[in-house]
Write an enzyme that holds these catalytic residues in place. Structure first.
Site, mmCIF file in Angstrom:
data_model
loop_
_atom_site.group_PDB
_atom_site.id
_atom_site.type_symbol
_atom_site.label_atom_id
_atom_site.label_comp_id
_atom_site.label_asym_id
_atom_site.label_seq_id
_atom_site.Cartn_x
_atom_site.Cartn_y
_atom_site.Cartn_z
ATOM 1 C CD GLU A 90 -2.946 -1.126 2.297
ATOM 2 O OE1 GLU A 90 -2.801 -0.271 3.198
ATOM 3 O OE2 GLU A 90 -3.872 -1.946 2.303
ATOM 4 C CG HIS B 9 -8.674 6.233 2.071
ATOM 5 N ND1 HIS B 9 -8.731 5.965 0.724
ATOM 6 C CD2 HIS B 9 -8.123 5.139 2.648
ATOM 7 C CE1 HIS B 9 -8.227 4.768 0.493
ATOM 8 N NE2 HIS B 9 -7.840 4.249 1.647
ATOM 9 N NE ARG C 65 -4.178 5.135 3.361
ATOM 10 C CZ ARG C 65 -4.740 4.347 4.264
ATOM 11 N NH1 ARG C 65 -5.020 4.822 5.463
ATOM 12 N NH2 ARG C 65 -5.028 3.093 3.978
ATOM 13 C CG HIS D 50 -9.300 6.868 6.145
ATOM 14 N ND1 HIS D 50 -10.339 5.961 6.106
ATOM 15 C CD2 HIS D 50 -8.158 6.130 6.205
ATOM 16 C CE1 HIS D 50 -9.850 4.731 6.138
ATOM 17 N NE2 HIS D 50 -8.544 4.802 6.220
ATOM 18 N NE ARG E 103 -4.234 5.354 9.446
ATOM 19 C CZ ARG E 103 -4.705 4.340 8.705
ATOM 20 N NH1 ARG E 103 -4.178 3.137 8.820
ATOM 21 N NH2 ARG E 103 -5.688 4.537 7.865
#
Length: 551
Positions: free
Chosen positions: A135, A251, A299, A361, A396
């Site tokens: 990811e 997100h 992100r 998110h 994060r």
């Protein structure tokens, strides 16, 4: 004056009382992990949750758990490299010691979860090695998953089943309102309301906040309706400090549906990990030339890039872009949750691009706490998204949240047991109910509109000032006597704290993007910002941030 006061007292006076060694607020991965470990250690535990025990944010987590398992990792990968990727994503604001401690605890935490019955996807039929994906922000394939894109649901299923098997008591459909404190300031319990507003008291030497995030500050979010920042508000009113609240991760890809509000279906980052790419309405790549990792950039980078592209309105489209996953074979089997969400709007991801947009998110900040969950207020602990342990910093790293809940949840339970055994906690019988009569409550719709317009991904001084004005104009004073008012009061307080921190941070870092200060300023701003409540109940900034002295 006597009549109204008596009526208020009658409505807010607790009608029942319970006792425990530890009361856990929240039934997600952090809360249930802590409750299970505390029960193993012989503590009397009570879990309090706003809805049903399985309805928390954990079950919506699609992507997976980022972890480097011994003997089951990509060649050259390591726990140390996972920690380095986490520090990079955190943009200079992570606590390195916390990062390394939590990441190092991951393999054992996952092993325990598997031993308790969690079923993760295998690399191939008939093999025992787990499947792994990659990811955004990760330098290796180290994210394990379950049910294709239903990892959170599997983690929650496992923990709920284990808690039920051990008969851990759970108080469902109750919201925590305020901490009960001794005259010397220790937290020794909480007041709660049921869904009809009937008040009660749970007295406990230790209170763990594992109440999740604050996504409902914004109109569009991947969070459920429960994510209203209650834990942060309770902690602030109890005298705790919070930090890094300006860093709300958006997100990059939730499913776009015209006019939709509230929780929107997530399109997991793992779709891009399997090769999907972002493009605009003209077919141009969104991420080309933006970052070396392209579509798998962190992100904050991807969300900001999408937001900039939408502002340009290429092809006349200014509210979404497209995620092209048509090249992924077996999409429906690999991503059944995403496939089902797309089917609702009549779209087949195997044949046509998915319309996506960023949405609130994950809150990277929270109650300042150690990796053992101890806050600065004796008896009050925090774990999971509500806590600021230093793991996430300014942004994060994908799929670190379930890992954090598993690792810190267990550590909190062990810290509570140790603190009880050494007599460090307060006496619940000395607890006194909060004396406040009313708190400010803003109109939720007005708050969400202002936050979404002026305090989301792109912020500036003028817009943040507008949010403050909207909050001031829509606020009324109200007692905390219904669950809805408790939630709205929490959203109001947390919005004020976020706006204050965002206005003061005159730079762009991680998921805090200031359009009037687009550069990162390490000389001035490579530090967190502490917030506490003033004597009048207003969130105020208190610098510098430090964990020294945290209980």
């Amino acid at each position: 004056m006597t009549g109204p006061v008596s009526a208020l007292q009658a409505k807010t006076h607790p009608v029942w009382e319970a006792a425990a060694d530890l009361v856990v607020i929240g039934s997600g991965v952090a809360g249930l992990t802590a409750a299970l470990r505390a029960h193993e250690l012989g503590l009397h535990v009570l879990v309090v949750t706003k809805a049903a025990v399985s309805d928390g944010n954990t079950r919506w987590a699609q992507g997976g758990i980022a972890v480097v398992l011994e003997g089951e990792h990509e060649q050259g990968d390591s726990v140390g490299k996972h920690a380095e990727d986490t520090l990079t994503a955190g943009a200079g604001l992570c606590d390195e010691g916390a990062v390394r401690a939590i990441i190092a605890g991951g393999p054992a935490a996952v092993a325990r979860l598997r031993a308790e019955g969690a079923r993760f996807d295998l690399a191939a039929q008939g093999r025992t090695e787990l499947a792994r994906t990659r990811e955004g922000g990760h330098g290796a394939f180290r994210v394990i998953h379950a049910g294709g894109d239903a990892t959170g649901a599997e983690v929650e299923r496992t923990l709920v089943a284990k808690a039920g098997g051990r008969r851990i008591p759970v108080l469902e459909h109750h919201i925590a309102v305020d901490a009960i404190r001794t005259p010397s300031g220790e937290v020794v319990g909480v007041t709660v309301l049921d869904h009809d507003g009937v008040p009660g008291i749970v007295r406990a030497a230790a209170v763990l906040l594992a109440s999740g995030g604050l996504g409902q500050l914004f109109h569009a979010t991947s969070n459920p309706e429960l994510a209203t920042g209650d834990g942060l508000a309770l902690a602030l009113r109890a005298g705790a400090q919070v930090a890094d609240v300006e860093f709300v991760q958006f997100h990059p890809t939730v499913l776009f549906t015209p006019g939709a509000r509230g929780r929107l279906p997530l399109v997991t980052e793992a779709v891009r990990g399997e090769g999907a790419t972002l493009h605009d309405a003209t077919g141009a790549s969104v991420m080309r030339g933006v970052h070396p990792l392209g579509d798998l950039a962190p992100r904050d980078v991807v969300s900001a890039a999408i937001t900039r592209r939408m502002a340009q309105a290429p092809g006349g489209v200014d509210d979404h872009v497209f995620l092209d996953a048509t090249g992924i074979s077996g999409f429906a089997k690999r991503f059944p949750t995403v496939r089902a969400a797309c089917a609702v709007i009549g779209l087949d991801p195997a044949k046509e691009p998915i319309p996506v947009t960023p949405a609130a998110h994950f809150s990277c900040g929270g109650v300042v706490a150690t990796v053992d969950g101890r806050s600065g207020v004796r008896g009050l602990y925090a774990a999971g998204e509500v806590a600021r342990t230093g793991l996430h910093g300014a942004n994060r790293l994908a799929s670190n949240s379930l890992l954090e809940g598993l690792v810190v949840g267990r550590r909190v339970a062990e810290a509570v047991a140790a603190d009880l055994a050494t007599g460090r906690l307060g006496d619940p019988h000395r607890g006194v109910l909060a004396s406040r009569a009313t708190v400010p409550v803003a109109d939720r719709d007005a708050l969400q509109r202002a936050m979404s317009r002026y305090a989301a991904i792109g912020r500036d001084a003028e817009g943040l000032s507008v949010v403050g004005s909207v909050l001031d104009l829509s606020m009324v004073e109200s007692p905390l006597w219904t669950p809805r008012i408790v939630e709205d009061a929490a959203l109001t307080l947390v919005a004020e704290a976020l706006v204050a921190a965002a206005a003061r941070r005159t730079e762009s870092r991680g998921c805090h993007v200031r359009t009037d200060f687009p550069g990162r300023d390490d000389n001035t701003w490579q530090r967190g910002q502490l917030i506490r409540l003033s004597p009048s109940g207003q969130p105020v900034l208190a610098d510098p941030i430090a964990l020294e002295g945290v209980a």
